[in-house]
Design a protein around this motif. Structure first.
Motif, short mmCIF file in Angstrom:
data_model
loop_
_atom_site.label_atom_id
_atom_site.label_comp_id
_atom_site.label_asym_id
_atom_site.label_seq_id
_atom_site.Cartn_x
_atom_site.Cartn_y
_atom_site.Cartn_z
N TYR A 1 0.88 -1.23 -0.12
CA TYR A 1 -0.06 -0.05 -0.07
C TYR A 1 0.82 1.31 0.24
N ASN A 2 0.38 2.28 -0.59
CA ASN A 2 1.05 3.42 -0.85
C ASN A 2 0.58 4.54 0.32
N VAL A 3 1.02 3.87 1.72
CA VAL A 3 0.74 4.48 2.67
C VAL A 3 1.70 5.14 3.54
N GLU A 4 1.42 6.10 4.43
CA GLU A 4 2.38 6.58 5.66
C GLU A 4 1.68 6.48 6.83
N THR A 5 2.22 6.43 8.00
CA THR A 5 1.77 6.35 9.32
C THR A 5 2.02 7.38 10.23
N LEU A 6 1.20 7.44 11.23
CA LEU A 6 1.24 8.60 12.08
C LEU A 6 0.76 7.97 13.45
N ASP A 7 1.77 8.15 14.50
CA ASP A 7 1.33 7.76 15.87
C ASP A 7 2.06 8.61 16.95
N TRP A 8 1.52 8.27 17.96
CA TRP A 8 2.12 9.13 19.36
C TRP A 8 3.39 8.26 19.83
N LEU A 9 3.39 7.28 19.28
CA LEU A 9 4.66 6.24 19.89
C LEU A 9 5.40 5.76 18.73
N ASP A 10 6.78 5.80 18.89
CA ASP A 10 7.72 5.38 17.89
C ASP A 10 7.58 3.91 17.70
N LYS A 11 8.08 3.21 16.57
CA LYS A 11 8.02 1.81 16.32
C LYS A 11 8.72 0.92 17.53
N GLU A 12 9.92 1.47 18.26
CA GLU A 12 10.31 0.83 19.19
C GLU A 12 9.53 0.63 20.41
N SER A 13 8.62 2.00 20.76
CA SER A 13 7.84 2.06 22.02
C SER A 13 6.67 1.16 21.71
N VAL A 14 6.13 1.00 20.36
CA VAL A 14 5.01 -0.07 20.11
C VAL A 14 5.39 -1.34 20.54
N ILE A 15 6.68 -1.70 19.83
CA ILE A 15 6.96 -3.13 20.18
C ILE A 15 7.17 -3.59 21.54
N ARG A 16 7.76 -2.46 22.30
CA ARG A 16 7.95 -2.72 23.93
C ARG A 16 6.52 -2.99 24.33
N GLU A 17 5.26 -2.10 24.23
CA GLU A 17 4.30 -2.38 24.47
C GLU A 17 3.54 -3.44 24.14
N CYS A 18 3.75 -3.97 23.15
CA CYS A 18 3.31 -5.51 22.72
C CYS A 18 3.93 -6.71 23.38
N LEU A 19 5.05 -6.49 23.74
CA LEU A 19 5.71 -7.45 24.51
C LEU A 19 5.22 -7.61 25.84
N ARG A 20 5.13 -6.12 26.36
CA ARG A 20 4.69 -6.19 27.93
C ARG A 20 3.48 -6.82 27.67
N SER A 21 2.59 -6.50 26.64
CA SER A 21 1.01 -7.04 26.75
C SER A 21 0.88 -8.38 26.34
N GLY A 22 1.76 -9.00 25.81
CA GLY A 22 1.89 -10.53 25.31
C GLY A 22 1.17 -10.57 24.02
N LEU A 23 1.35 -9.31 23.09
CA LEU A 23 0.92 -9.31 21.82
C LEU A 23 2.12 -9.55 20.69
N ASP A 24 1.68 -10.03 19.69
CA ASP A 24 2.82 -10.21 18.63
C ASP A 24 3.22 -9.12 18.02
#
Length: 280
Positions: free
Chosen positions: A34-57
């Motif tokens: 997809y020709n898509v850009e992304t916007l978030d208030w967390l960067d990629k590394e922070s999202v990954i940390r949140e996933c691991l903390r919550s048991g998400l893939d």
């Protein structure tokens, strides 16, 4: 039609898109071309940390193009090539402190034919089940006030009326369990006292909707000339969420305000549990 197909059926898939808050499950991932850009208030590394903390893939987490810190979207994204053809935001709108500001921010960065697609939780089938629906007055008040954080009252209500079915915070009509409140007034009181002297942002669901209440809200905001987007298309609730597409060229809901209000009453008066309609 699966979830992604439903969302993308409203937009030009070949056009330039923006996904807001993709988190660990982007609906229009770059990895699929997809020709898509992304916007978030967390960067990629922070999202990954949140996933691991919550048991998400975290394997589907992608790079974030625009790291949002509260500014207008138009001051953050690249508009040198013009506005976006489409914007997707799944389970985002209920979190924003100022709903009108969010819709206007999105409108500002869409091109004239651009489409905003929102996936919104239906309060009947998530942990907001026992909370009241959000009304036009509160939406306008928060816009006039320029809210950037949820109020203490909103945080306490979210906490005190949080409910689950069989340990899950979201469910669908096939689930026969009854929602159970998870928190006691004492803990809500402690939250209230702990937030009195603090200014930091605390995330929660600031808004609660059923499908027709959200459709009516969009119509009212357009009629009041507060936003320039109208309903283009909507999809009824599946699972715990409904979907609505907004655009400048939308025709609106196609029914009167009275009819939408009657639909709101019907949606609030009953829910489907295990294939049986039960009065709330």
């Amino acid at each position: 039609m699966d979830r992604s197909e439903k969302l993308l059926s409203c937009v030009d898939e070949e056009g330039r898109g923006l996904e807001i808050g993709p988190n660990h499950r982007p609906l229009a991932p770059k990895s699929r071309g997809y020709n898509v850009e992304t916007l978030d208030w967390l960067d990629k590394e922070s999202v990954i940390r949140e996933c691991l903390r919550s048991g998400l893939d975290p394997s589907s987490v992608e790079d974030i193009d625009y790291l949002w810190a509260g500014e207008r979207y138009a001051d953050l994204v690249d508009l040198s090539r013009g506005g976006f053809d489409w914007i997707i935001a799944s389970h985002v709108v209920e979190h924003v402190p100022d709903l009108v500001a969010f819709l206007r921010d999105c409108e500002e960065i869409l091109n004239d034919q651009g489409v905003l697609v929102l996936v919104v939780p239906d309060k009947r089938y998530c942990f907001d089940r026992y909370r009241p629906i959000s009304g036009l007055g509160e939406v306008l008040d928060r816009f006039v006030e320029g809210r950037t954080r949820h109020s203490i009252g909103t945080l306490v209500e979210w906490h005190l009326y949080y409910s689950e079915v069989e340990g899950q915070g979201a469910w669908d009509s096939a689930n026969t369990g009854e929602p159970t409140l998870c928190n006691e007034p004492r803990s809500a009181c402690e939250m209230f006292r702990s937030r009195l002297d603090k200014d930091g942002y605390v995330d929660c669901h600031g808004w609660c909707f059923v499908p027709s209440s959200f459709r009516l809200l969009v119509k009212d905001l357009w009629d009041l000339d507060v936003i320039g987007l109208k309903e283009l298309r909507w999809f009824p609730t599946e699972g715990c969420e409904f979907t609505i597409a907004l655009a400048r060229h939308g025709d609106g809901p196609g029914v009167s305000r009275n009819q939408l209000l009657a639909k709101v009453d019907r949606e609030l008066a009953s829910v489907w549990v295990g294939g049986v309609r039960r009065n709330v």
